[in-house]
Design an enzyme around this catalytic site. Structure first.
Site, PDB file in Angstrom:
ATOM      1  N   ASN A   1      41.506 -85.148  52.510  1.00 49.50           N
ATOM      2  CA  ASN A   1      42.143 -86.110  53.410  1.00 49.50           C
ATOM      3  C   ASN A   1      41.100 -86.513  54.450  1.00 49.50           C
ATOM      4  OD1 ASN A   1      44.546 -87.602  54.231  1.00 49.50           O
ATOM      5  ND2 ASN A   1      44.568 -86.303  56.044  1.00 49.50           N
TER       6      ASN A   1
ATOM      7  N   ASP B   1      44.391 -87.812  50.116  1.00 45.02           N
ATOM      8  CA  ASP B   1      43.741 -88.804  49.259  1.00 45.02           C
ATOM      9  C   ASP B   1      43.571 -88.310  47.829  1.00 45.02           C
ATOM     10  OD1 ASP B   1      42.833 -89.597  52.127  1.00 45.02           O
ATOM     11  OD2 ASP B   1      42.578 -91.343  50.827  1.00 45.02           O
TER      12      ASP B   1
ATOM     13  N   ARG C   1      36.203 -97.278  46.669  1.00 52.28           N
ATOM     14  CA  ARG C   1      36.385 -96.106  47.529  1.00 52.28           C
ATOM     15  C   ARG C   1      36.633 -94.915  46.598  1.00 52.28           C
ATOM     16  NH1 ARG C   1      39.710 -96.285  52.795  1.00 52.28           N
ATOM     17  NH2 ARG C   1      38.088 -94.759  53.294  1.00 52.28           N
TER      18      ARG C   1
ATOM     19  N   GLN D   1      41.932 -94.247  63.125  1.00 55.08           N
ATOM     20  CA  GLN D   1      43.208 -94.581  62.461  1.00 55.08           C
ATOM     21  C   GLN D   1      44.397 -93.958  63.193  1.00 55.08           C
ATOM     22  OE1 GLN D   1      40.432 -93.675  60.877  1.00 55.08           O
ATOM     23  NE2 GLN D   1      40.290 -94.478  58.821  1.00 55.08           N
TER      24      GLN D   1
ATOM     25  N   ALA E   1      45.658 -94.071  50.846  1.00 53.74           N
ATOM     26  CA  ALA E   1      45.572 -93.941  49.389  1.00 53.74           C
ATOM     27  C   ALA E   1      46.613 -94.785  48.627  1.00 53.74           C
ATOM     28  CB  ALA E   1      45.672 -92.466  49.014  1.00 53.74           C
TER      29      ALA E   1
ATOM     30  N   ARG F   1      44.079 -99.838  53.858  1.00 48.23           N
ATOM     31  CA  ARG F   1      43.549 -98.485  53.672  1.00 48.23           C
ATOM     32  C   ARG F   1      44.721 -97.524  53.558  1.00 48.23           C
ATOM     33  NH1 ARG F   1      46.290 -96.695  57.154  1.00 48.23           N
ATOM     34  NH2 ARG F   1      45.198 -94.736  56.891  1.00 48.23           N
TER      35      ARG F   1
END
Ligand code: MRU
Length: 357
Positions: free
Chosen positions: A255, A245, A96, A204, A57, A55
């Protein structure tokens, strides 16, 4: 504490020649288990991206680029090769929706194949797309280091930085973007400490950023997302740095969910709010942030995120994975081409315009 940047994890690596496979550090297992998964076909890469085993970007762009090469190397019919390549591209692109790096990397690899169509054999085309995937991977290392160098001057010796989610080594090929700035500042001898937002619902910040920062020797303090306001009010933080992102032409930035709240808090407390991202994260086809597609994910990530149910059955759950921070809340954007400040359509176009999309 001295920094130990050689301890940064390897997020993804390719093993073997063009018919080899992709190994990914399974980020869903961190911080308690450090184990790789092997992706030998398109479906396993799709699943790894979808389930956030890989994960961030830039990292999902790199993984997807390699994913396109899997399963195509032994074909001998050109028409079948290009049909399967396009199907693979479309399947991975839908995986995604928010991170534009995913689409950018896929389109880069497909364009290489299209240029050779009708002029080269399948093995030659396959070698060329694998080379392009490796180039994307390799360039990301250099880009992250350039972002780190460009941003390091923004951090004062002895300062404490707050970050949200993970925009570090685990989200890229090596150094990270937001955390890359911190690593560069630390490597230059500055004493930098970091407050990490836990980053609900998938943690995260707690699981990934806290883990990689502490491995790198950067002093790190974990807080729940809801504590950021109090930490700022107590003047414990002198800057905020996050990743992105997708950044629209006017600087509005998507983001991880919760980033927008942090930006509002930073403005309220007169703390600079920086976004670090490569030029591949800019989407100049979108004039502003409300055009950025926002991924929504399964409600179970909120109601059962800790391995047991933490909410009653039968209620509604809304789980947007990203939010958009308006450009006016962003003090500066940090890219591989330098720092963009003030943040607006003109300064962005002048810096990344000719080089992206
Ligand atoms: O859902 P994730 O973990 O992929 O979200 C990641 C982020 O929001 C990062 O901040 C962003 O991708 C930048 S990574 C350099």
């Amino acid at each position: 504490m001295t920094s130990r940047l050689s301890n940064l994890p390897t997020t993804l690596r390719w093993l073997g020649d063009r018919l080899g496979y992709l190994a990914l550090l399974d980020q869903t297992l961190l911080p308690t288990e450090c184990r790789e998964i092997e992706c030998r076909d398109l479906e396993s890469v799709w699943r790894a991206i979808r389930e956030l085993r890989v994960r961030g970007a830039p990292a999902i762009g790199i993984a997807a680029g390699y994913g396109l090469t899997l399963g195509l190397g032994r074909l001998d019919d050109e028409s079948e090769f290009f049909t399967r390549l396009q199907q693979a591209r479309d399947r991975l692109a839908a995986c995604r929706p928010t991170a534009v790096n995913l689409h950018w990397a896929l389109d880069r690899v497909v364009a290489v194949a299209q240029r050779l169509r009708g002029q080269a054999s399948i093995p030659v085309i396959h070698q060329a797309i694998w080379d392009e995937a490796r180039r994307i991977h390799e360039q990301d290392r250099a880009i992250c280091r350039a972002i780190g160098v460009a941003g390091a001057d923004l951090l004062e010796d002895g300062s404490t930085v707050l970050t949200h989610c993970n925009a570090g080594a685990l989200a890229t090929s090596e150094h990270g973007t937001a955390l890359g700035v911190i690593y560069s500042a630390a490597a230059s001898g500055k004493r930098i400490q970091v407050f990490v937002d836990e980053t609900r619902p998938l943690l995260q910040g707690a699981r990934l950023s806290a883990w990689e920062l502490s491995r790198a020797g950067v002093p790190v303090t974990l807080i729940c997302d809801s504590m950021a306001a109090q930490v700022m009010r107590e003047k414990r933080v002198q800057a905020v740095i996050v990743g992105a992102d997708r950044i629209a032409a006017n600087g509005d930035t998507a983001n991880k969910i919760g980033t927008y709240s942090v930006a509002c808090l930073a403005r309220m407390h007169a703390i600079p709010f920086y976004v670090a991202a490569p030029s591949s994260t800019f989407d100049l086809t979108l004039s502003q942030g409300d055009q950025i597609p926002i991924e929504t994910r399964d409600g179970g990530e909120i109601s059962e995120g800790f391995g047991r149910r933490t909410a009653p059955d039968g209620i509604g759950i809304y789980n947007p994975a990203f939010d958009v921070t308006p450009a006016e809340l962003i003090t500066a954007l940090i890219t591989e081409f330098g720092v963009i400040r003030p943040v607006n359509a003109g300064t962005i176009r002048a810096t990344v315009g000719p080089k992206t999309h």
